[in-house]
Design an enzyme around this catalytic site. Structure first.
Site, PDB file in Angstrom:
ATOM      1  N   ALA A  12       0.786  -1.235   0.000  1.00  0.00           N
ATOM      2  CA  ALA A  12       0.000   0.000   0.000  1.00  0.00           C
ATOM      3  C   ALA A  12       0.815   1.281   0.000  1.00  0.00           C
ATOM      4  O   ALA A  12       0.243   2.356  -0.139  1.00  0.00           O
ATOM      5  CB  ALA A  12      -0.921   0.004   1.225  1.00  0.00           C
ATOM      6  N   ARG A  14       3.134   2.577  -2.034  1.00  0.00           N
ATOM      7  CA  ARG A  14       3.426   3.306  -3.269  1.00  0.00           C
ATOM      8  C   ARG A  14       2.811   2.586  -4.455  1.00  0.00           C
ATOM      9  O   ARG A  14       2.237   1.497  -4.324  1.00  0.00           O
ATOM     10  CB  ARG A  14       4.943   3.472  -3.457  1.00  0.00           C
ATOM     11  CG  ARG A  14       5.694   2.190  -3.756  1.00  0.00           C
ATOM     12  CD  ARG A  14       7.194   2.435  -3.820  1.00  0.00           C
ATOM     13  NE  ARG A  14       7.909   1.252  -4.302  1.00  0.00           N
ATOM     14  CZ  ARG A  14       9.233   1.164  -4.375  1.00  0.00           C
ATOM     15  NH1 ARG A  14       9.993   2.170  -3.966  1.00  0.00           N
ATOM     16  NH2 ARG A  14       9.806   0.067  -4.846  1.00  0.00           N
ATOM     17  N   SER A 152      -1.048  -9.533 -13.568  1.00  0.00           N
ATOM     18  CA  SER A 152      -0.177  -8.783 -14.474  1.00  0.00           C
ATOM     19  C   SER A 152      -0.471  -9.235 -15.888  1.00  0.00           C
ATOM     20  O   SER A 152      -0.976 -10.352 -16.112  1.00  0.00           O
ATOM     21  CB  SER A 152       1.296  -9.065 -14.138  1.00  0.00           C
ATOM     22  OG  SER A 152       2.164  -8.565 -15.142  1.00  0.00           O
ATOM     23  N   TYR A 165       8.842 -14.669 -12.874  1.00  0.00           N
ATOM     24  CA  TYR A 165       7.787 -13.691 -12.587  1.00  0.00           C
ATOM     25  C   TYR A 165       6.501 -14.080 -13.323  1.00  0.00           C
ATOM     26  O   TYR A 165       5.406 -14.029 -12.748  1.00  0.00           O
ATOM     27  CB  TYR A 165       8.254 -12.298 -12.998  1.00  0.00           C
ATOM     28  CG  TYR A 165       7.228 -11.213 -12.777  1.00  0.00           C
ATOM     29  CD1 TYR A 165       6.953 -10.748 -11.496  1.00  0.00           C
ATOM     30  CD2 TYR A 165       6.548 -10.640 -13.850  1.00  0.00           C
ATOM     31  CE1 TYR A 165       6.018  -9.742 -11.290  1.00  0.00           C
ATOM     32  CE2 TYR A 165       5.614  -9.639 -13.654  1.00  0.00           C
ATOM     33  CZ  TYR A 165       5.351  -9.190 -12.372  1.00  0.00           C
ATOM     34  OH  TYR A 165       4.425  -8.197 -12.175  1.00  0.00           O
TER      35      TYR A 165
END
Length: 261
Positions: A12, A14, A152, A165
């Site tokens: 939370a 950034r 993503s 990832y």
């Protein structure tokens, strides 16, 4: 008196997480904002600082902050307990905490890189679900609980140099889909939001992995022709938290600027 809806948001301090806190708070939510707020020796770029998290509480009177690592399941249970004790319950949980590592082919990515990505990006979401879902279900019917995880565009494509990832973010989507099945007919939904290239510290770290001087080239495959701003993705996450999103569960909202078109 109208009851404020209550959310817990990880990652939370950034980026998309911080803008999600701001968007929810402006929409009248009470928010528990959670972030590690410390660098990690296994992550080669700077993570959020405590001051960034503190600013959210200074900006909004119904934001409370918790410094915690999403790898610590007990700490996330504590954040949920704070939501219930301070604000009377929980209506949404947003898993936005993540790191990105890579830069070479899959067979060259180290055990440490794999473990860090799986522990933070996947188990961090699972820990949040284990802590938050029982609280979401403690709301009386008819309830409108929401579990939202940030996936993503890498959850839907292979990307050079980001194999671990990509695998982690694919796992996030699988976790959300399975969770939605477990939540059938409860009034609580589970959704993944998959951002594209969004102008954040993580995107700058990604540009560094590719040896790029700026982030603009990372958005070349997006139909927007530019990186998205964190506020744009946060608006989608906030909608996914709303009561109006009840028809969407077990699926992905592609907030990717057209990357997957």
């Amino acid at each position: 008196m109208t009851r404020h809806r209550v959310a817990v948001v990880t990652g939370a301090a950034r980026g998309i997480g911080a803008e999600t806190v701001r968007r929810l708070a402006r929409d009248g939510w009470a928010v528990i904002a959670v972030d590690r707020c410390a660098d990690d020796p296994d992550v080669p770029y700077s993570l959020a600082e405590p001051r960034q998290l503190d600013l959210l509480a200074e900006e909004f009177p119904r934001v409370r902050t918790v410094r915690a690592d999403v790898r610590d399941a007990g700490a996330l249970r504590g954040a949920v307990e704070l939501a219930e004790s301070e604000f009377g319950g929980l209506d949404a949980a947003v898993g936005a905490a993540a790191v990105i590592l890579g830069g070479g082919p899959v067979w060259e990515q180290s055990d440490t890189q794999w473990r860090t990505l799986l522990d933070v990006d996947v188990l961090g979401v699972a820990h949040l679900a284990r802590a938050a879902v029982p609280a979401l279900l403690r709301r009386p019917r008819p309830r409108h609980g929401r579990f939202v995880a940030l996936a993503s565009a890498a959850a839907h494509h292979g990307l050079w140099g980001l194999g671990a990832y990509c695998a982690a973010k694919h796992a996030v989507v699988g976790l959300v889909r399975a969770l939605a099945c477990d939540l059938r007919d409860t009034g609580v939904t589970a959704v993944a939001v998959s951002p594209g290239a969004t102008r954040t510290d993580m995107l700058r770290a990604t540009a560094g992995l590719y040896g790029l001087p700026d982030v603009e080239r990372l958005a070349e495959r997006q139909l927007t022709g530019r990186p998205l701003e964190p506020e744009e993705t946060a608006a989608v996450v906030a909608w996914a938290c709303s009561a109006e999103s009840g028809a969407v569960t077990g699926s992905v909202v592609h907030a990717d600027g057209g990357f997957t078109a």
